[in-house]
Design a protein around this motif. Structure first.
Motif, mmCIF file in Angstrom:
data_model
loop_
_atom_site.group_PDB
_atom_site.id
_atom_site.type_symbol
_atom_site.label_atom_id
_atom_site.label_comp_id
_atom_site.label_asym_id
_atom_site.label_seq_id
_atom_site.Cartn_x
_atom_site.Cartn_y
_atom_site.Cartn_z
ATOM 1 N N VAL A 1 -4.739 -1.662 -4.341
ATOM 2 C CA VAL A 1 -4.778 -0.937 -5.615
ATOM 3 C C VAL A 1 -6.041 -0.097 -5.735
ATOM 4 C CG1 VAL A 1 -4.824 -1.219 -8.124
ATOM 5 C CG2 VAL A 1 -3.400 -2.719 -6.733
ATOM 6 N N GLY A 2 -7.151 -0.671 -5.285
ATOM 7 C CA GLY A 2 -8.438 -0.017 -5.447
ATOM 8 C C GLY A 2 -9.098 -0.498 -6.723
ATOM 9 N N ALA A 3 -9.846 -1.577 -6.618
ATOM 10 C CA ALA A 3 -10.413 -2.220 -7.806
ATOM 11 C C ALA A 3 -11.868 -1.823 -8.060
ATOM 12 C CB ALA A 3 -10.323 -3.733 -7.661
ATOM 13 N N TRP A 4 -12.351 -0.846 -7.371
ATOM 14 C CA TRP A 4 -13.704 -0.348 -7.612
ATOM 15 C C TRP A 4 -13.673 1.174 -7.661
ATOM 16 C CZ3 TRP A 4 -18.019 -2.613 -9.208
ATOM 17 C CH2 TRP A 4 -19.183 -1.847 -9.225
ATOM 18 N N LEU B 1 0.803 -1.225 0.000
ATOM 19 C CA LEU B 1 0.000 0.000 0.000
ATOM 20 C C LEU B 1 0.837 1.277 0.000
ATOM 21 C CD1 LEU B 1 -2.847 1.154 -0.011
ATOM 22 C CD2 LEU B 1 -2.856 1.015 2.493
ATOM 23 N N PRO B 2 1.811 1.452 0.915
ATOM 24 C CA PRO B 2 2.587 2.704 0.880
ATOM 25 C C PRO B 2 3.407 2.882 -0.399
ATOM 26 C CG PRO B 2 3.518 1.152 2.479
ATOM 27 C CD PRO B 2 2.206 0.595 2.043
ATOM 28 N N VAL B 3 3.842 1.768 -0.995
ATOM 29 C CA VAL B 3 4.594 1.846 -2.250
ATOM 30 C C VAL B 3 3.698 2.364 -3.368
ATOM 31 C CG1 VAL B 3 5.834 0.489 -3.982
ATOM 32 C CG2 VAL B 3 6.181 0.023 -1.554
ATOM 33 N N LEU B 4 2.474 1.859 -3.429
ATOM 34 C CA LEU B 4 1.538 2.325 -4.459
ATOM 35 C C LEU B 4 1.202 3.799 -4.273
ATOM 36 C CD1 LEU B 4 -0.951 -0.682 -4.733
ATOM 37 C CD2 LEU B 4 0.930 -0.085 -6.260
ATOM 38 N N HIS B 5 0.974 4.226 -3.033
ATOM 39 C CA HIS B 5 0.680 5.636 -2.786
ATOM 40 C C HIS B 5 1.843 6.519 -3.254
ATOM 41 C CE1 HIS B 5 -2.600 5.000 0.536
ATOM 42 N NE2 HIS B 5 -3.009 4.709 -0.680
ATOM 43 N N GLU B 6 3.055 6.082 -2.959
ATOM 44 C CA GLU B 6 4.229 6.875 -3.325
ATOM 45 C C GLU B 6 4.391 6.976 -4.836
ATOM 46 O OE1 GLU B 6 9.107 6.849 -2.672
ATOM 47 O OE2 GLU B 6 7.831 5.479 -1.520
ATOM 48 N N VAL B 7 4.261 5.860 -5.550
ATOM 49 C CA VAL B 7 4.501 5.899 -6.991
ATOM 50 C C VAL B 7 3.392 6.668 -7.713
ATOM 51 C CG1 VAL B 7 3.316 3.758 -7.738
ATOM 52 C CG2 VAL B 7 5.430 4.484 -8.861
ATOM 53 N N LEU B 8 2.151 6.533 -7.261
ATOM 54 C CA LEU B 8 1.061 7.281 -7.886
ATOM 55 C C LEU B 8 1.191 8.773 -7.618
ATOM 56 C CD1 LEU B 8 -1.931 4.858 -7.176
ATOM 57 C CD2 LEU B 8 -0.863 5.325 -9.387
ATOM 58 N N LEU C 1 -1.060 10.636 -10.413
ATOM 59 C CA LEU C 1 -2.261 9.865 -10.722
ATOM 60 C C LEU C 1 -3.030 9.558 -9.446
ATOM 61 C CD1 LEU C 1 -0.920 7.213 -13.280
ATOM 62 C CD2 LEU C 1 -2.335 9.214 -13.797
ATOM 63 N N ALA C 2 -4.336 9.508 -9.564
ATOM 64 C CA ALA C 2 -5.189 9.071 -8.463
ATOM 65 C C ALA C 2 -5.335 7.558 -8.524
ATOM 66 C CB ALA C 2 -6.558 9.739 -8.556
ATOM 67 N N PRO C 3 -5.644 6.900 -7.409
ATOM 68 C CA PRO C 3 -5.881 5.452 -7.448
ATOM 69 C C PRO C 3 -6.959 5.100 -8.474
ATOM 70 C CG PRO C 3 -5.686 6.187 -5.186
ATOM 71 C CD PRO C 3 -5.704 7.430 -6.031
ATOM 72 N N GLY C 4 -6.683 4.116 -9.305
ATOM 73 C CA GLY C 4 -7.634 3.692 -10.321
ATOM 74 C C GLY C 4 -7.606 4.506 -11.593
ATOM 75 N N GLU C 5 -6.769 5.553 -11.652
ATOM 76 C CA GLU C 5 -6.751 6.434 -12.824
ATOM 77 C C GLU C 5 -5.927 5.873 -13.978
ATOM 78 O OE1 GLU C 5 -5.895 11.161 -13.921
ATOM 79 O OE2 GLU C 5 -5.572 10.404 -11.878
#
Length: 318
Positions: free
Chosen positions: A73-76, A31-38, A43-47
């Motif tokens: 990731v946020g799949a919805w 989760l923190p890795v995804l927040h950092e790279v986005l 980019l927003a989650p899911g964008e």
């Protein structure tokens, strides 16, 4: 493969775990890795138009374990998503091809591995030939030691410190995650001040049976590099995925690297299972982002004794 469309790595992030991620699930590690790279890509989650992940259900010990990380990731609302049962470097390759076809302009690629959940020395023996090798249960360090012995017998003594020889034991088990964002053309330039353009990428595999291979050479690495365009012009940086020290000799020879090339400036050449190859690509891209490199080669490997190899060439704008 030579790309018909400009595609770049525009953001990269990774964990810094040097050992087991105690008490954390794969999703919590990721989760923190995804927040950092986005955040770095804006980019927003899911964008992202496409999401692709690399991991191993077999290593995790349960089917469809990769779906658990989609909570991070946020799949919805629903996203376009894919998964490879491989190191994340191969997930990046799939996402790169997706963008090349014009079916996406941006892609989120991530990888995660938690080998501390079991004993990778035993688990990885199950990937071997089921008739001749797997019944003997040779773990990865023992197979790498055979390769080191073959190199020594062939007189290839230059390279890593003998103290780091695989005979000294297997590398430490580490959990971790990494992620990159890919983008095409003008989108890449908007997201990153100096995009790391993927000028070519290719991957090749050697015979499954070790007895059919020359363990002192890596034709698959050489061919992948040739097809990726690595030999068309000199590179100044090479990030090599080297699970065992003696394999450094094989890779440098196959990739024609000399003393003018800075090899693995990011540090350790191994890393978490299913993540280490993506880290090599991300670190090569990060040097281009910082202006520390103009043309870099990145390598990832999978399987015993450098069985399957991926090579990518990345460049920054002049």
């Amino acid at each position: 493969m030579t790309p018909p469309r400009d595609v770049a790595v525009v953001a990269y992030a990774r964990t810094d775990h040097q050992g087991p991620a105690e008490g954390l699930s794969e999703a919590e590690t990721l989760l923190p890795v995804l927040h950092e790279v986005l955040d770095r890509a804006g980019l927003a989650p899911g964008e992202a138009d496409f999401t692709c992940s690399g991991s191993s259900d077999y290593l995790a010990g349960r089917p469809f374990s990769f779906t658990l990380t989609l909570d991070a990731v946020g799949a919805w609302p629903p996203i376009a998503e894919s998964h490879v049962e491989m190191d994340g470097a191969w997930a990046l390759y799939e996402a790169w091809v997706k963008i090349l076809t014009g079916r996406a302009d941006t892609a989120l690629v991530y990888a995660h591995g938690k080998p501390s959940a079991g004993d990778p020395r035993d688990v990885l023996t199950r990937t071997l030939d089921p008739y001749y090798l797997a019944p003997l249960w040779p773990e990865p360090a023992s197979l790498a030691a055979l390769q080191a012995r073959a190199l020594a017998d062939a007189g290839h003594t230059a390279g890593p410190d003998p103290a780091a020889d695989p005979l000294a034991g297997p590398p430490a088990v580490a959990d971790g995650a990494a992620a990159v964002v890919l983008a095409a053309g003008d989108a890449a330039r908007r997201m990153c001040g100096r995009p790391a353009w993927i000028r070519g990428a290719d991957h090749r595999v050697e015979p499954h049976a070790l007895g059919l291979r020359d363990l002192t050479d890596s034709p698959s690495t050489r061919l992948a590099a040739e097809r990726a365009g690595a030999f068309r012009a000199p590179v100044d940086t090479a990030e090599l995925h080297v699970p065992f020290a003696a394999q450094d000799v094989v890779l440098r020879r196959a990739l024609r690297l000399d003393d003018t090339v800075t090899v693995n400036p990011s540090g350790a050449a191994a890393g978490p299972l299913m993540v280490a190859g993506l880290i090599r690509l991300g670190e090569a891209a990060a040097r281009i982002h910082r202006g520390a490199s103009d043309r870099a080669l990145a390598h990832a490997t999978s399987g015993p004794c450098l069985q399957h190899n991926l090579v990518a060439v990345l460049e920054g704008d002049a």
